[in-house]
Design an enzyme around this catalytic site. Structure first.
Site, PDB file in Angstrom:
ATOM      1  N   SER A   1      -2.404  -1.342  -0.414  1.00 31.25           N
ATOM      2  CA  SER A   1      -1.164  -1.653   0.288  1.00 31.25           C
ATOM      3  C   SER A   1      -0.745  -3.101   0.053  1.00 31.25           C
ATOM      4  CB  SER A   1      -1.327  -1.425   1.794  1.00 31.25           C
ATOM      5  OG  SER A   1      -1.582  -0.068   2.059  1.00 31.25           O
TER       6      SER A   1
HETATM    7  N1  SAH Z   1      -5.729   1.402   3.318  1.00 34.52           N
HETATM    8  C1  SAH Z   1      -5.496   1.234   1.902  1.00 34.52           C
HETATM    9  C2  SAH Z   1      -4.241   1.937   1.455  1.00 34.52           C
HETATM   10  C3  SAH Z   1      -4.575   3.118   0.643  1.00 34.52           C
HETATM   11  S1  SAH Z   1      -3.196   4.084   0.102  1.00 34.52           S
HETATM   12  C4  SAH Z   1      -5.498  -0.241   1.552  1.00 34.52           C
HETATM   13  O1  SAH Z   1      -6.215  -0.986   2.188  1.00 34.52           O
HETATM   14  O2  SAH Z   1      -4.833  -0.666   0.638  1.00 34.52           O
HETATM   15  C5  SAH Z   1      -3.375   5.496   1.133  1.00 34.52           C
HETATM   16  C6  SAH Z   1      -4.624   6.306   0.979  1.00 34.52           C
HETATM   17  O3  SAH Z   1      -4.486   7.432   1.842  1.00 34.52           O
HETATM   18  C7  SAH Z   1      -4.886   6.878  -0.408  1.00 34.52           C
HETATM   19  O4  SAH Z   1      -6.135   6.419  -0.865  1.00 34.52           O
HETATM   20  C8  SAH Z   1      -4.880   8.388  -0.206  1.00 34.52           C
HETATM   21  O5  SAH Z   1      -5.819   9.076  -1.009  1.00 34.52           O
HETATM   22  C9  SAH Z   1      -5.215   8.494   1.272  1.00 34.52           C
HETATM   23  N2  SAH Z   1      -4.821   9.759   1.920  1.00 34.52           N
HETATM   24  C10 SAH Z   1      -3.694  10.500   1.727  1.00 34.52           C
HETATM   25  N3  SAH Z   1      -3.723  11.610   2.495  1.00 34.52           N
HETATM   26  C11 SAH Z   1      -4.891  11.568   3.200  1.00 34.52           C
HETATM   27  C12 SAH Z   1      -5.508  12.438   4.164  1.00 34.52           C
HETATM   28  N4  SAH Z   1      -4.945  13.591   4.567  1.00 34.52           N
HETATM   29  N5  SAH Z   1      -6.705  12.084   4.674  1.00 34.52           N
HETATM   30  C13 SAH Z   1      -7.320  10.932   4.287  1.00 34.52           C
HETATM   31  N6  SAH Z   1      -6.787  10.074   3.377  1.00 34.52           N
HETATM   32  C14 SAH Z   1      -5.597  10.382   2.841  1.00 34.52           C
END
Ligand code: SAH
Length: 228
Positions: free
Chosen positions: A79
């Site tokens: 993010s």
């Molecule tokens: N928190 C992260 C952002 C990751 S992007 C950071 O620190 O940068 C969002 C993430 O959500 C992705 O890795 C994706 O695989 C995950 N995601 C999407 N749908 C999901 C679900 N139903 N359960 C768990 N994770 C999910």
């Protein structure tokens, strides 16, 4: 100026050995976050000190302190720092001790939260990312983050209720299951809506009432049904 942020101000984070790389790029990032309205000094302090370059691929590490999302593999992104700061700031208002994150990704947001609350629980649906996050959090000796490979739509009932829930991927609608894992007085922050048209909302629980606040327009990866 962020001069007073020099050094390790957080007792929980052990970044010795990782070195304080790119201090000027980090200072520029903090200046930008302030200009964008991030005011919580605890959050700015942790973002300044957190080695974001270790969470992205080496080929992109020279861009790690830009205020931008970057690819982390498996079609996902780390993010944007502004979004991490904003979401963190909004949940800190309820002084959470136990926080659930949905969407671990590479673990950066979890690492930021780990410095500000007692215990973080985080769920990721892509095994490769779950493993990557596990590895880096261990390397940083962050001991108060529990990771789970599974479906964030189900939350983590065994460890509920949570004082705050931070959702890092966007569902079309707010999942009621997650709302019911909030403690009384707890708060969830979540991007909602189809891609290109998402709204960051904060929902605070008071007894059986839920109060919604609409915040920024945002762009997140979609929340998808999990594996797990
Ligand atoms: N928190 C992260 C952002 C990751 S992007 C950071 O620190 O940068 C969002 C993430 O959500 C992705 O890795 C994706 O695989 C995950 N995601 C999407 N749908 C999901 C679900 N139903 N359960 C768990 N994770 C999910």
């Amino acid at each position: 100026m962020v001069g007073r942020l020099n050094g390790i101000s957080s007792p929980k984070l052990d970044i010795r050995g990782t070195g304080m790389t790119s201090p000027r790029a980090r200072e520029r990032l903090i200046t930008r976050l302030r200009e964008q309205g991030i005011a919580d000094e605890r959050v700015l302090d942790i973002i300044y000190n957190m080695p974001r370059h270790l969470f992205v691929d080496e080929a992109l590490s020279h861009r790690a302190y830009e205020d931008t999302a970057l690819p982390i593999g498996s079609g996902q992104t780390i993010s944007q720092p502004y979004v991490v700061a904003r979401m963190t700031e909004v949940i800190l208002e309820v002084e959470p001790k136990r926080v659930l994150e949905v969407g671990t990704g590479c673990g950066y947001q979890s690492a930021v939260l780990s410095q500000l609350v007692d215990q973080v629980y985080t769920i990721e649906r892509i095994d490769a990312l779950y493993r990557k996050a596990f590895r880096i959090l261990r390397e940083l000796k962050i001991g108060n983050v529990k990771l789970r490979y599974g479906d964030g739509y189900a939350g983590w009932p065994e460890n509920a209720p949570f004082d705050a829930i931070l959702v890092a991927a966007a569902p079309d609608e707010i999942p009621p299951v997650l709302l019911h894992q909030l403690s009384d007085g707890g708060r969830m922050i979540i991007p909602v809506g189809v891609s290109g048209n998402q709204q960051l909302v904060s929902i605070t629980r008071r007894g059986e009432e839920f109060y919604q606040d609409d915040l920024d327009r945002v762009l997140f990866v979609p929340m998808l049904p999990g594996a797990g």
